[in-house]
Write a protein that holds these residues in place. Structure first.
Motif, PDB file in Angstrom:
ATOM      1  N   THR A 143      -1.166 -13.952  -4.378  1.00  0.00           N
ATOM      2  CA  THR A 143      -0.424 -13.290  -5.454  1.00  0.00           C
ATOM      3  C   THR A 143      -0.788 -11.817  -5.528  1.00  0.00           C
ATOM      4  OG1 THR A 143      -0.469 -15.335  -6.774  1.00  0.00           O
ATOM      5  CG2 THR A 143       0.133 -13.308  -7.927  1.00  0.00           C
ATOM      6  N   VAL A 144       0.238 -10.974  -5.707  1.00  0.00           N
ATOM      7  CA  VAL A 144       0.056  -9.546  -5.975  1.00  0.00           C
ATOM      8  C   VAL A 144       0.845  -9.209  -7.227  1.00  0.00           C
ATOM      9  CG1 VAL A 144       0.384  -7.190  -5.123  1.00  0.00           C
ATOM     10  CG2 VAL A 144      -0.183  -9.034  -3.515  1.00  0.00           C
ATOM     11  N   ARG A 145       0.247  -8.449  -8.125  1.00  0.00           N
ATOM     12  CA  ARG A 145       0.970  -7.966  -9.307  1.00  0.00           C
ATOM     13  C   ARG A 145       0.914  -6.444  -9.327  1.00  0.00           C
ATOM     14  NH1 ARG A 145      -2.065 -12.274 -11.948  1.00  0.00           N
ATOM     15  NH2 ARG A 145      -0.689 -14.069 -12.265  1.00  0.00           N
ATOM     16  N   SER A 146       2.060  -5.811  -9.461  1.00  0.00           N
ATOM     17  CA  SER A 146       2.112  -4.347  -9.469  1.00  0.00           C
ATOM     18  C   SER A 146       2.904  -3.889 -10.683  1.00  0.00           C
ATOM     19  CB  SER A 146       2.774  -3.842  -8.184  1.00  0.00           C
ATOM     20  OG  SER A 146       2.684  -2.439  -8.080  1.00  0.00           O
ATOM     21  N   ASP A 173       6.082   1.039  -6.528  1.00  0.00           N
ATOM     22  CA  ASP A 173       5.422  -0.261  -6.427  1.00  0.00           C
ATOM     23  C   ASP A 173       5.754  -0.925  -5.093  1.00  0.00           C
ATOM     24  OD1 ASP A 173       4.328  -0.911  -9.356  1.00  0.00           O
ATOM     25  OD2 ASP A 173       6.272   0.053  -9.582  1.00  0.00           O
ATOM     26  N   ILE A 177       2.891  -1.860  -2.353  1.00  0.00           N
ATOM     27  CA  ILE A 177       2.699  -3.268  -1.987  1.00  0.00           C
ATOM     28  C   ILE A 177       2.714  -3.409  -0.465  1.00  0.00           C
ATOM     29  CG2 ILE A 177       3.829  -5.538  -1.973  1.00  0.00           C
ATOM     30  CD1 ILE A 177       4.619  -4.940  -4.917  1.00  0.00           C
ATOM     31  N   THR A 181      -0.902  -4.335   1.392  1.00  0.00           N
ATOM     32  CA  THR A 181      -0.960  -5.679   1.994  1.00  0.00           C
ATOM     33  C   THR A 181      -0.730  -5.672   3.497  1.00  0.00           C
ATOM     34  OG1 THR A 181       1.406  -6.169   1.690  1.00  0.00           O
ATOM     35  CG2 THR A 181      -0.098  -6.698  -0.148  1.00  0.00           C
ATOM     36  N   THR A 219       3.165 -14.675   0.631  1.00  0.00           N
ATOM     37  CA  THR A 219       2.558 -14.128  -0.585  1.00  0.00           C
ATOM     38  C   THR A 219       3.651 -13.760  -1.584  1.00  0.00           C
ATOM     39  OG1 THR A 219       0.691 -13.235   0.662  1.00  0.00           O
ATOM     40  CG2 THR A 219       1.105 -12.278  -1.508  1.00  0.00           C
ATOM     41  N   ALA A 221       4.723 -11.404  -4.728  1.00  0.00           N
ATOM     42  CA  ALA A 221       4.404 -10.165  -5.436  1.00  0.00           C
ATOM     43  C   ALA A 221       5.300 -10.054  -6.662  1.00  0.00           C
ATOM     44  CB  ALA A 221       4.590  -8.950  -4.534  1.00  0.00           C
ATOM     45  N   MET A 237      -2.500  -2.513 -10.196  1.00  0.00           N
ATOM     46  CA  MET A 237      -2.216  -3.546  -9.201  1.00  0.00           C
ATOM     47  C   MET A 237      -3.326  -4.579  -9.235  1.00  0.00           C
ATOM     48  SD  MET A 237      -1.781  -3.303  -5.026  1.00  0.00           S
ATOM     49  CE  MET A 237      -0.010  -3.006  -4.988  1.00  0.00           C
ATOM     50  N   LEU A 239      -4.668  -7.960  -6.928  1.00  0.00           N
ATOM     51  CA  LEU A 239      -4.542  -8.704  -5.677  1.00  0.00           C
ATOM     52  C   LEU A 239      -5.423  -9.932  -5.760  1.00  0.00           C
ATOM     53  CD1 LEU A 239      -4.848  -5.353  -4.443  1.00  0.00           C
ATOM     54  CD2 LEU A 239      -3.368  -6.660  -2.926  1.00  0.00           C
TER      55      LEU A 239
END
Length: 334
Positions: A143-146, A173, A177, A181, A219, A221, A237, A239
């Motif tokens: 998971t990625v959050r931006s 963003d 990302i 990544t 993944t 995001a 962000m 990760l």
């Protein structure tokens, strides 16, 4: 070295100030359609004023910075390339992706270095996050959050010409990302709403959006953006991997208030503008450009890189309009 600057609005003047403080830069040549803007820059930074972009390129510059209006980007990039002068251009490459593709085709075999301005690639936190991902210390990501939240909307005229929130704001963003990544986006699903400035809705845009991006390794995001964040300018962000989780932007100037009992974090004055949040990153970015000009490195953010973020923005725009998932392959024109 001698650097030209084309465009002296808010970001152009900021770049002029930054460049004037770099040891590698000994002189500036500036131009702007508004003579007063060029005159002010000349007075502040000891710059030479040129009456046109062509005059800048004829003034013996070693490199040029394009900070003019978006519509002028393709023409100015190509003029610099024809003159054999390395160019730094603020994002986007062009107003539309079709124009951007034409620029790429025109310059890809030129041998002239072109750097597109995605400043987060030079922020210390994002640089550290990329290193953590590449070293494997997080394990495989899941998971990625931006997040990018502006304190207030830009003016109505800017919104009308911006191309929409995904192309203007979220694109930062999308780029970071990809960069952090090292993966590509394959599919998006976007939603948006309007609960703030009416002129944004009238322009056919959203003021608050969310997007779920699927990366090519599976993944997920999650990207969150808004034109309305009363507490300040919020860029973060997260990760999450199978071995560890990290965050960028989790520091004392984070514009977020904890309501947990006894918690005083964050304790600092919140960031209130992108120039405040990324002052050091802009300096590092333009320092990198001087290294590109000197032939010490290749462009750290190419036209092709910028177009990849643009395809994601186009896919999110279409997804929002049609309320459905959209693949990048569906919108890509190259």
């Amino acid at each position: 070295m001698r650097i030209g600057i084309m465009g002296l609005g808010r970001i152009g003047a900021f770049h002029a100030e930054t460049l004037s403080g770099l040891s590698a830069v000994h002189s500036l040549v500036v131009t702007d359609p508004f003579a007063d803007a060029a005159k002010r820059a000349a007075e502040r930074f000891g710059a030479e004023v040129a009456d046109s972009p062509e005059a800048v390129l004829s003034a013996g510059v070693d490199g040029v910075v394009v900070a003019a209006a978006t519509d002028a980007h393709p023409e100015l990039i190509l003029a610099a390339v024809r003159a054999g002068v390395p160019v730094f251009c603020e994002k986007p490459v062009a107003r539309t992706m079709a124009e951007g593709v034409e620029v790429l085709k025109a310059v890809q075999d030129s041998g002239v270095e072109i750097q597109i301005g995605y400043n987060r690639r030079f922020d210390a936190g994002f640089v550290a996050a990329r290193a953590a991902v590449r070293s494997g210390e997080l394990g495989p990501l899941h998971t990625v959050r931006s997040t990018t939240l502006d304190p207030a909307p830009p003016p109505a005229a800017y919104i009308a010409a911006s191309g929409g929130i995904f192309r203007d704001c979220s694109v930062h963003d999308f780029d970071i990302i990809r960069w952090v990544t090292g993966r590509e986006v394959t599919e998006v699903y976007a939603v948006g709403g309007n609960k703030g400035a009416e002129f944004i809705k009238e322009a056919g845009d959203a003021d608050t959006t969310g997007a779920v991006l699927t990366l090519d390794d599976g993944t997920i995001a999650v990207v969150s953006n808004s034109r309305h964040n009363a507490r300040g300018y919020d860029v973060r962000m997260e990760l999450h991997g199978f071995n560890d989780s990290i965050a960028v932007g989790l520091e004392d100037k984070l514009p977020l208030r904890s309501v947990e009992p006894g918690v005083t974090f964050p304790a600092g004055t919140p960031h209130d503008f992108f120039m405040d949040r990324f002052t050091a990153a802009y300096r590092a970015e333009l320092t990198a450009f001087t290294e590109v000009v000197a032939g010490e490195r290749t462009s750290p953010c190419t036209v092709a890189d910028a177009l990849e973020a643009g395809w994601i923005a186009d896919a999110c725009t279409l997804s929002l309009q049609e309320h459905r998932p959209v693949t990048i392959a569906e919108v890509r024109q190259d």
